[in-house]
Scaffold this motif. Sequence first.
Motif, short mmCIF file in Angstrom:
data_model
loop_
_atom_site.label_atom_id
_atom_site.label_comp_id
_atom_site.label_asym_id
_atom_site.label_seq_id
_atom_site.Cartn_x
_atom_site.Cartn_y
_atom_site.Cartn_z
N SER A 164 0.82 -1.22 0.00
CA SER A 164 0.00 0.00 0.00
C SER A 164 0.86 1.26 0.00
CB SER A 164 -0.93 -0.01 1.22
OG SER A 164 -0.15 0.11 2.38
N CYS A 165 2.18 1.11 -0.12
CA CYS A 165 3.08 2.27 -0.01
C CYS A 165 3.53 2.75 -1.39
CB CYS A 165 4.29 1.86 0.83
SG CYS A 165 5.59 3.10 0.82
N PRO A 166 3.11 3.94 -1.80
CA PRO A 166 3.50 4.45 -3.13
C PRO A 166 5.01 4.54 -3.30
CG PRO A 166 1.76 5.79 -2.18
CD PRO A 166 2.21 4.86 -1.11
N LYS A 211 13.24 7.59 1.31
CA LYS A 211 12.15 7.60 0.33
C LYS A 211 10.79 7.47 1.01
CE LYS A 211 13.53 8.76 -3.57
NZ LYS A 211 12.98 9.98 -4.21
N CYS A 212 10.77 7.26 2.31
CA CYS A 212 9.49 7.30 3.04
C CYS A 212 9.07 8.75 3.16
CB CYS A 212 9.63 6.69 4.44
SG CYS A 212 8.20 7.03 5.47
N HIS A 213 7.90 9.07 2.61
CA HIS A 213 7.41 10.45 2.65
C HIS A 213 6.23 10.61 3.61
CE1 HIS A 213 10.24 11.42 -0.41
NE2 HIS A 213 9.70 10.61 -1.30
N ASN A 214 6.15 9.74 4.60
CA ASN A 214 5.11 9.84 5.64
C ASN A 214 3.68 9.84 5.09
OD1 ASN A 214 6.97 10.11 7.88
ND2 ASN A 214 7.46 12.09 6.99
N ILE A 215 3.44 8.98 4.12
CA ILE A 215 2.09 8.89 3.55
C ILE A 215 1.18 8.10 4.48
CG2 ILE A 215 0.80 8.15 1.49
CD1 ILE A 215 3.59 8.39 0.02
N MET A 216 1.77 7.27 5.34
CA MET A 216 1.08 6.56 6.44
C MET A 216 0.18 5.40 6.03
SD MET A 216 2.02 8.30 9.16
CE MET A 216 2.59 9.89 9.68
N ASN A 217 0.12 5.05 4.74
CA ASN A 217 -0.72 3.91 4.36
C ASN A 217 -0.29 2.65 5.09
OD1 ASN A 217 -1.89 5.59 2.58
ND2 ASN A 217 -1.19 4.58 0.72
N CYS A 218 1.00 2.57 5.43
CA CYS A 218 1.52 1.34 6.05
C CYS A 218 0.85 1.08 7.39
CB CYS A 218 3.03 1.44 6.22
SG CYS A 218 3.60 2.92 7.06
N ILE A 219 0.50 2.14 8.10
CA ILE A 219 -0.10 1.95 9.43
C ILE A 219 -1.52 1.41 9.28
CG2 ILE A 219 -0.71 3.08 11.61
CD1 ILE A 219 1.33 5.27 10.86
N PRO A 228 4.93 0.91 11.25
CA PRO A 228 6.23 1.05 10.59
C PRO A 228 6.66 2.51 10.45
CG PRO A 228 4.82 -0.46 9.36
CD PRO A 228 3.96 0.19 10.40
N ASN A 229 5.73 3.42 10.24
CA ASN A 229 6.12 4.82 10.03
C ASN A 229 6.84 5.39 11.25
OD1 ASN A 229 5.07 7.91 10.55
ND2 ASN A 229 5.88 7.54 8.49
N ARG A 230 6.38 5.05 12.47
CA ARG A 230 7.05 5.56 13.67
C ARG A 230 8.50 5.05 13.73
NH1 ARG A 230 3.42 4.72 18.39
NH2 ARG A 230 4.00 2.55 18.14
N ALA A 231 8.66 3.75 13.38
CA ALA A 231 10.02 3.18 13.38
C ALA A 231 10.89 3.89 12.34
CB ALA A 231 9.94 1.68 13.08
N ILE A 232 10.31 4.17 11.17
CA ILE A 232 11.09 4.83 10.11
C ILE A 232 11.52 6.23 10.55
CG2 ILE A 232 11.01 5.71 7.74
CD1 ILE A 232 9.04 3.39 7.12
N ARG A 233 10.61 6.95 11.22
CA ARG A 233 10.96 8.31 11.68
C ARG A 233 12.12 8.23 12.68
NH1 ARG A 233 6.56 10.33 14.39
NH2 ARG A 233 5.15 8.67 13.81
S1 SF4 Z 1 4.72 6.20 5.85
FE1 SF4 Z 1 4.59 4.09 5.29
S2 SF4 Z 1 3.30 4.06 3.46
FE2 SF4 Z 1 4.03 6.10 3.73
S3 SF4 Z 1 5.86 6.32 2.51
FE3 SF4 Z 1 6.50 5.78 4.58
S4 SF4 Z 1 6.62 3.58 4.54
FE4 SF4 Z 1 5.43 4.15 2.78
#
Ligand code: SF4
Length: 247
Positions: A164-166, A211-219, A228-233
């Motif tokens: 689901s992540c663009p 390349k994660c742009h915080n689109i948040m679909n992953c959550i 996953p977004n919190r971990a990426i941040r």
């Molecule tokens: S927040 Fe999640 S869905 Fe959005 S770009 Fe980052 S990894 Fe992908």
Amino acid sequence: MRKNNHLEFSIYRYNQDIHDSPYMESYFFNMEEIRNMMLSDVLFKIKKKDPTFSFRISCRQGVCGSDGMNINGRNGLACITSIKDLLKKCKKVVVKPLTGFTILKDLVVNMSDFFDRYKEIFPYIIENNENGCIKKRNHIQSISQRNKLNGLYGCILCACCSSSCPSVWWNTDKFIGPAGLLTSYRFLSDDRDHGKNFRLNHLQDSFKVFKCHNIMNCISSCPKNLNPNRAIRKIKIMLLKNMLNLT
Ligand code: SF4
Ligand code: SF4
Ligand code: FES
């Protein structure tokens, strides 16, 4: 569509050896008969009607991650998606393979890229191997060290998030993606791991994490309610500190 108390299941079908292009095929089942079933039970009923129909499945209890698919526009696991819940929101059930993956057949997708990116995060404890030898020892953890891993280790690699992540769609071969990065942060947070600098240096480029742009679909698409977004941040902050030698 509901017909004579029958519910329609519109299922994505494609066999490249036979069909020029994919198509949706409808199957109807008596609502009373299937109301208390999971979607995976209905997929088995379809398979009984048409043995050429293909989908992946294994544990049937939400732990193996085999049956990630797109169900009425949202990614989820067929084995823990109840028909009763689907009936509350829909007039028919539409099932497609995970978006962004090459289709092998019907609902079965090629997950090689997904697992290749996952391998890139070294999903295991890296030992302190001074003098070239790995020390054989117990990996002792305090309760507070163990608690740091809560919410980080439950990933079942179903790929519902990555699909689901663009950013994954457009950078499949370079962006690690939400599942891999969640596990990467799990090892970066583990006091027993001796590979922190190695891990951060490996992730330090403009694609793997940034390349994660915080689109948040992953959550919203994670069937295990992980973030996953919190971990990426958090990894991004670690990488910035690493770059500025602030660690
Ligand atoms: S927040 Fe999640 S869905 Fe959005 S770009 Fe980052 S990894 Fe992908
Ligand atoms: S983070 Fe969630 S959605 Fe992504 S692979 Fe793991 S369990 Fe599946
Ligand atoms: S079959 Fe294992 S998670 Fe659904």
